[in-house]
Design an enzyme around this catalytic site. Structure first.
Site, mmCIF file in Angstrom:
data_model
loop_
_atom_site.group_PDB
_atom_site.id
_atom_site.type_symbol
_atom_site.label_atom_id
_atom_site.label_comp_id
_atom_site.label_asym_id
_atom_site.label_seq_id
_atom_site.Cartn_x
_atom_site.Cartn_y
_atom_site.Cartn_z
ATOM 1 N N SER A 29 0.824 -1.217 0.000
ATOM 2 C CA SER A 29 0.000 0.000 0.000
ATOM 3 C C SER A 29 0.859 1.268 0.000
ATOM 4 O O SER A 29 0.336 2.376 -0.011
ATOM 5 C CB SER A 29 -0.947 0.015 1.209
ATOM 6 O OG SER A 29 -0.226 -0.175 2.402
ATOM 7 N N THR A 161 -40.411 26.528 -10.080
ATOM 8 C CA THR A 161 -40.690 25.160 -9.650
ATOM 9 C C THR A 161 -40.920 24.409 -10.958
ATOM 10 O O THR A 161 -41.448 24.984 -11.918
ATOM 11 C CB THR A 161 -41.943 25.054 -8.738
ATOM 12 O OG1 THR A 161 -43.071 25.526 -9.476
ATOM 13 C CG2 THR A 161 -41.807 25.884 -7.474
ATOM 14 N N HIS A 162 -40.474 23.169 -11.015
ATOM 15 C CA HIS A 162 -40.530 22.381 -12.264
ATOM 16 C C HIS A 162 -39.780 23.080 -13.401
ATOM 17 O O HIS A 162 -40.086 22.853 -14.575
ATOM 18 C CB HIS A 162 -41.982 22.122 -12.702
ATOM 19 C CG HIS A 162 -42.871 21.674 -11.595
ATOM 20 N ND1 HIS A 162 -43.078 20.353 -11.293
ATOM 21 C CD2 HIS A 162 -43.590 22.385 -10.691
ATOM 22 C CE1 HIS A 162 -43.901 20.256 -10.251
ATOM 23 N NE2 HIS A 162 -44.215 21.476 -9.862
ATOM 24 N N SER A 283 -13.411 26.504 -26.977
ATOM 25 C CA SER A 283 -13.505 25.301 -27.787
ATOM 26 C C SER A 283 -12.407 25.359 -28.844
ATOM 27 O O SER A 283 -12.060 26.443 -29.328
ATOM 28 C CB SER A 283 -14.878 25.260 -28.463
ATOM 29 O OG SER A 283 -14.813 24.496 -29.652
ATOM 30 N N LYS A 289 -17.281 29.872 -28.412
ATOM 31 C CA LYS A 289 -17.616 29.182 -27.165
ATOM 32 C C LYS A 289 -16.857 29.680 -25.942
ATOM 33 O O LYS A 289 -15.669 29.965 -26.012
ATOM 34 C CB LYS A 289 -17.353 27.667 -27.303
ATOM 35 C CG LYS A 289 -18.284 26.947 -28.249
ATOM 36 C CD LYS A 289 -19.751 27.013 -27.841
ATOM 37 C CE LYS A 289 -20.064 26.080 -26.696
ATOM 38 N NZ LYS A 289 -19.996 24.675 -27.078
ATOM 39 N N ASN A 291 -17.004 27.957 -22.308
ATOM 40 C CA ASN A 291 -17.671 26.851 -21.620
ATOM 41 C C ASN A 291 -17.518 26.918 -20.100
ATOM 42 O O ASN A 291 -16.427 27.199 -19.607
ATOM 43 C CB ASN A 291 -17.112 25.519 -22.126
ATOM 44 C CG ASN A 291 -17.423 25.308 -23.597
ATOM 45 O OD1 ASN A 291 -18.477 25.734 -24.078
ATOM 46 N ND2 ASN A 291 -16.511 24.684 -24.317
ATOM 47 N N GLU A 296 -19.251 22.412 -14.526
ATOM 48 C CA GLU A 296 -19.521 21.107 -15.160
ATOM 49 C C GLU A 296 -18.683 20.004 -14.511
ATOM 50 O O GLU A 296 -19.161 18.906 -14.251
ATOM 51 C CB GLU A 296 -19.207 21.167 -16.661
ATOM 52 C CG GLU A 296 -20.243 21.920 -17.472
ATOM 53 C CD GLU A 296 -19.821 22.011 -18.930
ATOM 54 O OE1 GLU A 296 -20.434 21.328 -19.750
ATOM 55 O OE2 GLU A 296 -18.875 22.759 -19.243
ATOM 56 N N TYR A 323 -9.643 -7.101 12.270
ATOM 57 C CA TYR A 323 -9.013 -6.507 11.093
ATOM 58 C C TYR A 323 -8.911 -7.527 9.962
ATOM 59 O O TYR A 323 -8.594 -8.693 10.181
ATOM 60 C CB TYR A 323 -7.593 -5.996 11.437
ATOM 61 C CG TYR A 323 -6.873 -5.467 10.209
ATOM 62 C CD1 TYR A 323 -7.034 -4.147 9.805
ATOM 63 C CD2 TYR A 323 -6.079 -6.312 9.417
ATOM 64 C CE1 TYR A 323 -6.416 -3.669 8.651
ATOM 65 C CE2 TYR A 323 -5.460 -5.840 8.262
ATOM 66 C CZ TYR A 323 -5.631 -4.522 7.893
ATOM 67 O OH TYR A 323 -5.037 -4.044 6.763
ATOM 68 N N GLN A 328 -7.335 -2.328 3.784
ATOM 69 C CA GLN A 328 -6.322 -1.533 3.086
ATOM 70 C C GLN A 328 -6.953 -0.778 1.910
ATOM 71 O O GLN A 328 -6.453 0.253 1.479
ATOM 72 C CB GLN A 328 -5.199 -2.454 2.603
ATOM 73 C CG GLN A 328 -4.058 -1.723 1.938
ATOM 74 C CD GLN A 328 -2.826 -2.589 1.843
ATOM 75 O OE1 GLN A 328 -2.194 -2.892 2.842
ATOM 76 N NE2 GLN A 328 -2.491 -3.029 0.646
ATOM 77 N N LYS A 331 -8.283 3.302 1.778
ATOM 78 C CA LYS A 331 -7.515 4.554 1.676
ATOM 79 C C LYS A 331 -7.742 5.324 0.390
ATOM 80 O O LYS A 331 -8.005 6.531 0.420
ATOM 81 C CB LYS A 331 -6.028 4.266 1.863
ATOM 82 C CG LYS A 331 -5.735 3.991 3.305
ATOM 83 C CD LYS A 331 -4.398 3.374 3.526
ATOM 84 C CE LYS A 331 -4.448 2.591 4.825
ATOM 85 N NZ LYS A 331 -5.402 1.464 4.835
HETATM 86 N N1 ARG Z 1 -1.282 -1.450 5.059
HETATM 87 C C1 ARG Z 1 -2.219 -2.001 5.984
HETATM 88 C C2 ARG Z 1 -3.598 -1.315 5.805
HETATM 89 O O1 ARG Z 1 -3.647 -0.361 5.155
HETATM 90 C C3 ARG Z 1 -1.738 -1.808 7.380
HETATM 91 C C4 ARG Z 1 -2.250 -2.825 8.341
HETATM 92 C C5 ARG Z 1 -1.696 -4.144 7.978
HETATM 93 N N2 ARG Z 1 -2.004 -5.120 8.958
HETATM 94 C C6 ARG Z 1 -1.834 -6.406 8.736
HETATM 95 N N3 ARG Z 1 -2.123 -7.208 9.683
HETATM 96 N N4 ARG Z 1 -1.391 -6.864 7.584
HETATM 97 O O2 ARG Z 1 -4.590 -1.743 6.323
#
Ligand code: ARG
Length: 467
Positions: A29, A161-162, A283, A289, A291, A296, A323, A328, A331
């Site tokens: 990660s 309205t509408h 454009s 144009k 825009n 948007e 857990y 992971q 994030k």
């Molecule tokens: N990179 C992991 C996460 O984002 C950290 C926790 C990892 N824990 C584990 N027991 N492998 O969740």
């Protein structure tokens, strides 16, 4: 980023084979959680201080750790830190660098802690800080809306309205509707922050730790309201992130609706406003144009934030306690939600003060579509006719107006009296746009006097938050 499989894993002891090269990449990660570095270091420093406070490590060991972690923070901010995929995530990257720097003492930092409570803590520290920034961006946008509303309190445009002309309203009143929605968004984020501000540290992997830790002490160092009450819950649930994404999705939906109005209003057909050149693009083929890209894009970006909310709900739904590595995956959606919302609020807060208002076009539009028909019906009621009968009478007058191409105010008195003989010359006062708007003079109404007092309330709330 280095992909050095030979790097020793902190958990390598139990393994006889090295990790498959692609699995290493697939499970890492560090590519996205490196943005948590500051919070990871803050959490580690507090953990080290607590370990020394209760005598698990010595004061001198704690000082070495703190100095080492602060040096690592400086390295990262200088861009002088090589992230390693083999070290999986932000937690192991930093811990391993600490051991390189300060030696054996560094190996004691993880005492009484797991990456499970560490990552949940990092995320909460991150989100708490981001919520504060987002709330100030909301304040900035609300201030811009209140300023423009003050300038345009007497400007009249058709209310819809509408998307059909309904009644004339003050443009200031219309702008304050957006300020009110943002007020509730602000309150939702502040409320969510209370549940974010609870500390997982001490839960360790899932069951707590056998070391005599002092969780209240760590919580106090990190500014958390209290330690989480249940270790299994602390490491596993991500409801605080889901709740945040839900509040964020609502802000984005509000900004998306606001965007839709800005896009309509700046079209040649409405021409109520002009957006600043600096917030539009042209454009490559059609030279005429201009825009409205910013609104948007914000309207479009509301889709991804809603998507992240659904993504996180789905991520959570099948997970047994405690857990799981699934978490992971929390994030990237969370980070993208924060980035998208922050950018959208920022660009709106910058753009709103630079909007040009075409007051004459708004007024002309309000004269079309029989926007004062309800005022005529109310006038008849004041003359003793029941509302249902008055509605019928005005309906016939409007039909006549449609057939003859005249607004109600453009019909001579005798013509109007043809629909009801209670009508007298006083009728023209209620048929003006100004009269119509000024008549709605109660709390929450569109009369300019009410708009001015509503602006005061908005400003008082904003000032109250500064102290
Ligand atoms: N990179 C992991 C996460 O984002 C950290 C926790 C990892 N824990 C584990 N027991 N492998 O969740």
């Amino acid at each position: 980023m280095t992909a050095d499989s030979s790097t020793e894993k902190p958990w390598g002891g139990r393994f006889t084979e090295s990790t498959d090269a692609f699995v290493e990449e697939f499970t890492a990660s560090i590519g996205f959680d490196q943005r948590l570095y500051r919070h990871d270091i803050t959490g580690s420093i507090a953990h080290a201080r607590m370990l020394s406070h209760v005598g698990i490590i010595t004061e001198s060991e704690c000082n070495q750790m703190v100095d080492g972690l602060e040096d690592i923070l400086a390295d990262i901010e200088r861009g002088d830190f090589a992230w390693s995929v083999a070290l999986e995530d932000i937690h192991m990257n930093i811990e391993s660098r600490l051991i390189d720097r300060i030696g054996e003492t560094g190996k004691k930092l993880h005492t009484g802690r797991s990456r499970n409570d560490q990552v949940a803590t990092d995320l909460r520290l991150y989100l708490r800080a981001e919520i504060d920034t987002l709330c100030s961006e909301i304040d900035r946008l609300q201030t811009a809306l209140a300023d423009l509303a003050e300038q345009e309190a007497d400007t009249i445009l058709p209310g819809f309205t509408h998307l059909q002309v309904a009644m004339p309203v003050s443009f200031g009143h219309h702008l304050l509707a957006w300020a009110e929605m943002l007020e509730r968004d602000h309150a939702r984020l502040r409320d969510c922050r209370k549940r974010v501000n609870v500390m997982p540290l001490g839960a360790a992997a899932l069951a707590g730790t056998g070391f005599p830790i002092d969780r209240a002490y760590t919580a106090q160092l990190l500014g958390f309201e209290c330690p989480a009450a249940n270790s299994l819950d602390a490491v596993s649930d991500r409801d605080f992130a889901i709740e945040f994404c839900s509040a964020a999705a609502l802000v984005m939906v509000h900004l998306s609706r606001f965007s839709e109005e800005l896009i309509l209003w700046s079209s040649a057909q409405f021409n109520f406003i002009e957006l600043p050149d600096s917030f539009c693009t042209g454009s490559s083929i059609m030279p005429q144009k201009k825009n409205p890209d910013v609104p948007e894009l914000v309207r479009g970006k509301s889709g991804r934030v809603t998507g992240h909310l659904v993504g996180l709900l789905t991520l959570m739904k099948g997970q047994p306690l405690a857990y799981n590595k699934d978490n992971q995956e929390d994030k990237e959606p969370l980070f993208d939600t924060v980035d998208t919302l922050k950018g959208s609020l920022r660009v709106f807060a910058d753009m709103v003060p630079a909007i040009t208002v075409h007051r004459d076009v708004m007024a002309a539009a309000a004269h079309q579509g029989f926007s004062t028909a309800t005022d005529l019906a109310d006038y008849l009621v004041r003359k003793g006719i029941t509302f249902r009968d008055a509605h019928e009478i005005v309906g016939r007058a409007v039909l006549h107006g449609v057939e003859t191409g005249k607004d109600l105010a453009e019909m001579p008195l005798e013509e109007l009296r043809g629909f009801s003989d209670v009508i007298d010359a006083g009728v023209f006062e209620v048929l003006t746009l100004e009269g119509s708007v000024a008549a709605r003079n109660h709390t929450g109404g569109t009369a300019p006097a009410q708009v001015r007092s509503a602006i005061k309330s908005v400003r008082a709330r904003l000032d109250g938050r500064k102290t």
